[in-house]
Design an enzyme around this catalytic site. Structure first.
Site, PDB file in Angstrom:
ATOM      1  N   LYS A 264      19.756  -1.162  10.553  1.00 22.87           N
ATOM      2  CA  LYS A 264      18.760  -0.323  11.037  1.00 22.87           C
ATOM      3  C   LYS A 264      17.164  -0.487  10.304  1.00 22.87           C
ATOM      4  O   LYS A 264      17.384  -0.653   9.279  1.00 22.87           O
ATOM      5  CB  LYS A 264      19.011   1.018  11.258  1.00 22.87           C
ATOM      6  CG  LYS A 264      19.989   1.626  12.320  1.00 22.87           C
ATOM      7  CD  LYS A 264      20.197   2.741  12.288  1.00 22.87           C
ATOM      8  CE  LYS A 264      21.320   3.548  13.463  1.00 22.87           C
ATOM      9  NZ  LYS A 264      20.559   3.016  14.963  1.00 22.87           N
ATOM     10  N   ARG A 338      30.573   3.366  20.464  1.00 25.98           N
ATOM     11  CA  ARG A 338      31.418   2.888  21.582  1.00 25.98           C
ATOM     12  C   ARG A 338      32.800   2.192  21.087  1.00 25.98           C
ATOM     13  O   ARG A 338      33.776   2.339  21.572  1.00 25.98           O
ATOM     14  CB  ARG A 338      30.664   2.262  22.646  1.00 25.98           C
ATOM     15  CG  ARG A 338      30.128   0.603  22.003  1.00 25.98           C
ATOM     16  CD  ARG A 338      29.389   0.121  22.898  1.00 25.98           C
ATOM     17  NE  ARG A 338      27.878   0.685  22.531  1.00 25.98           N
ATOM     18  CZ  ARG A 338      26.751   0.363  23.387  1.00 25.98           C
ATOM     19  NH1 ARG A 338      26.914  -0.379  24.336  1.00 25.98           N
ATOM     20  NH2 ARG A 338      25.652   1.012  23.028  1.00 25.98           N
TER      21      ARG A 338
END
Ligand code: BES
Ligand code: MN
Ligand code: ZN
Length: 490
Positions: A264, A338
């Site tokens: 990130k 996920r």
């Protein structure tokens, strides 16, 4: 003492009227002079100078009667309590806002007053980590006032629920606000074990080896880059030893999300300590139902790990196998939520659950879609959606239903595996939900994407609520508890 006023009222009635009379019309004076109008959360303070045995009187606005709901009570209670705290008060007596004229049940109103009071006073102060300045000003007692003794039992019952729910929301806030070197997967597991010990629940914690035995390849693929030990937490509440199908809650427990190899950017990466807000909400809800002794079977599952880049980390392009045998091509190691949920959802099916609800800070895309006001909900069943919608509204945690249509699957299709973990920018939170759907089979399931609602700042574009403070909101706890209380199974 705290009394209230609806917007537009010219003659205060009920308890407010009684206090006004005792103060020789002081509240009517404020109204007549336009100092107060009953606007939601607006307060005025009066000094009774011995006319009644209270040092101060706070009049708080409840807003327009047509828009009145439990969240108005929660907000007004928080606004009044903060006003009292800032004035230096230590103990409060409050009437049960909305229990009379507002049309709420007394239990519901009492619950909301207690929630607003406790949540409004919440501050994140980690003992030994962040010494909070000015701790001397704090309200430490609240008395609810009801004139009719026949109604006290109902007030008390509501207050007890409010206390359980509010303290559990504060637990969730603490867990998510704590830095990632404090709120580790191990700490989450210890918190679950603490809840289990306090409320006679069963708790099992799997370490890396046990995850491997369970073939949790998706969770392990995220954890493999981390030195911090991952945990898979199973917490089961079943006070009556019921053998009915349980309600299963699943919470995303990424204790820090660097993005992994798909690293990130620097900007605001510290916020990613809150990437276990889903886990925090689920643990909070479990503590609340434990404290309330809810006579239903509920199971919580929390996959917990850091998402770190390292020489051992998963690479984009790697193909891994989840617990249920589904193969996954990793497109982005930053779509890690996920992956850990995939194994947890597959694990949930072992219980043949009546319903599964997962809560996760899953996608930045939901923040783009709905902003910071509403939680996105993906639901396979209408009854579950309706239950969540109603509970969310009552909790002051509004939700919006999002599409869960198979047409989006094209974006997560790959020639190299059963599914891939990145579906591109368009509908990014929908494709994430579609990915999760591959792991829940035909069960009643809902997914709450709280990435837009778990964190709060003071300025725009965040909702203005006097029971929020900077940092984690505790979103999910009250909604889940509401759903579980209303659920007729278990
Ligand atoms: N934890 C993030 C989502 C998030 C973003 C939470 C902002 C709170 C605030 C999640 O793991 C993530 O990184 N999602 C990616 C998915 C993408 C790579 C497919 C995203 O949303 O960018
Ligand atoms: Mn991520
Ligand atoms: Zn994440």
């Amino acid at each position: 003492i705290v009394v209230n006023l609806f917007q537009g009222v010219t003659e205060p009635g009920g308890a407010t009227g009684a206090v006004d009379k005792a103060l020789d019309g002081a509240i009517r004076d404020l109204l007549a002079n336009g100092d107060i109008r009953g606007d939601l959360n607006k307060t005025a303070m009066l000094y009774p100078r011995g006319a009644i045995p209270a040092r101060r009187v706070i009049v708080v606005g409840l807003g327009p009667e047509e828009k009145f709901d439990p969240d108005a009570v929660r907000q007004a209670a928080a606004a009044a309590t903060r006003k009292a705290r800032d004035a230096g008060a230590h103990s409060l007596a409050s009437i049960v806002h909305g229990g009379g004229r507002g049309g709420l049940s007394l239990a519901e109103a009492a619950q909301a007053v207690v929630e607003g009071t406790i949540l409004g006073l919440y501050r994140y102060d980690a003992p030994g980590v962040i010494p909070w300045k000015g701790a001397e000003r704090q309200v430490d007692s609240l008395t609810l006032v009801e004139f009719d003794t026949a109604k006290l039992a109902e007030v008390e019952a509501g207050a007890k629920v409010g206390l359980a729910v509010a303290e559990s929301t504060c637990l969730a806030r603490d867990l998510a606000n704590q830095p990632a070197n404090v709120a580790t997967p191990t700490r989450l597991a210890e918190t679950a074990q603490g809840i289990a010990a306090e409320y006679a629940m069963a708790c099992q914690v799997f370490d890396r080896e046990q995850m491997a035995e369970q073939k949790m390849g998706a969770l392990l693929s995220v954890a493999q880059g981390a030195v911090e030990p991952p945990k898979f937490i199973v917490l089961e509440h079943n006070p009556d030893g019921s053998e009915h199908a349980p309600f299963v809650l699943v919470g995303k427990g990424i204790t820090f999300d660097t993005g992994g190899i798909s690293l990130k950017p620097v900007k605001q990466m510290e916020r990613m300590r809150g990437d276990m807000s889903g886990a925090a909400a689920v643990l909070g809800a479990m503590q609340a139902i434990g404290a309330m002794g809810l006579p239903k079977r509920v199971v919580a599952l929390v996959p917990a790990t850091e998402n770190m880049p390292s020489g051992a980390a998963t690479r984009p392009g790697d193909i891994i196998t989840a617990m249920n045998g589904v193969t996954i091509e990793i497109i982005s190691t930053d779509a890690e939520g996920r992956l850990i949920l995939a194994d947890a959802l597959a694990y949930a099916l072992r219980y043949e659950p009546a319903a599964v609800v997962d809560v996760a800070t899953l996608t930045g895309a939901i923040e783009v879609a709905l902003g910071h006001y509403m939680t996105g909900v993906y639901a396979s069943d209408d009854w579950l959606w309706e239950a969540i919608q109603v509970a969310g509204e009552t909790a002051g945690e509004p939700t919006w239903r999002m599409p869960l249509r198979p047409m989006y699957d094209r974006q997560i299709t790959t020639p190299f595996a059963d599914v891939k973990n990145g579906g591109g920018r368009p509908g990014g939170s929908v494709t994430a939900a579609r990915f999760l759907a591959k792991f829940v089979g035909q069960h009643a399931w809902a997914h709450l994407d709280i990435a837009g609602t778990n964190w709060w700042e003071r300025d725009l574009p965040y909702p203005k609520k006097p029971y929020y403070v900077r940092g984690n909101t505790g979103v999910g706890v009250r909604t889940l508890v509401g759903v579980l209380r209303g659920w007729e199974g278990g």
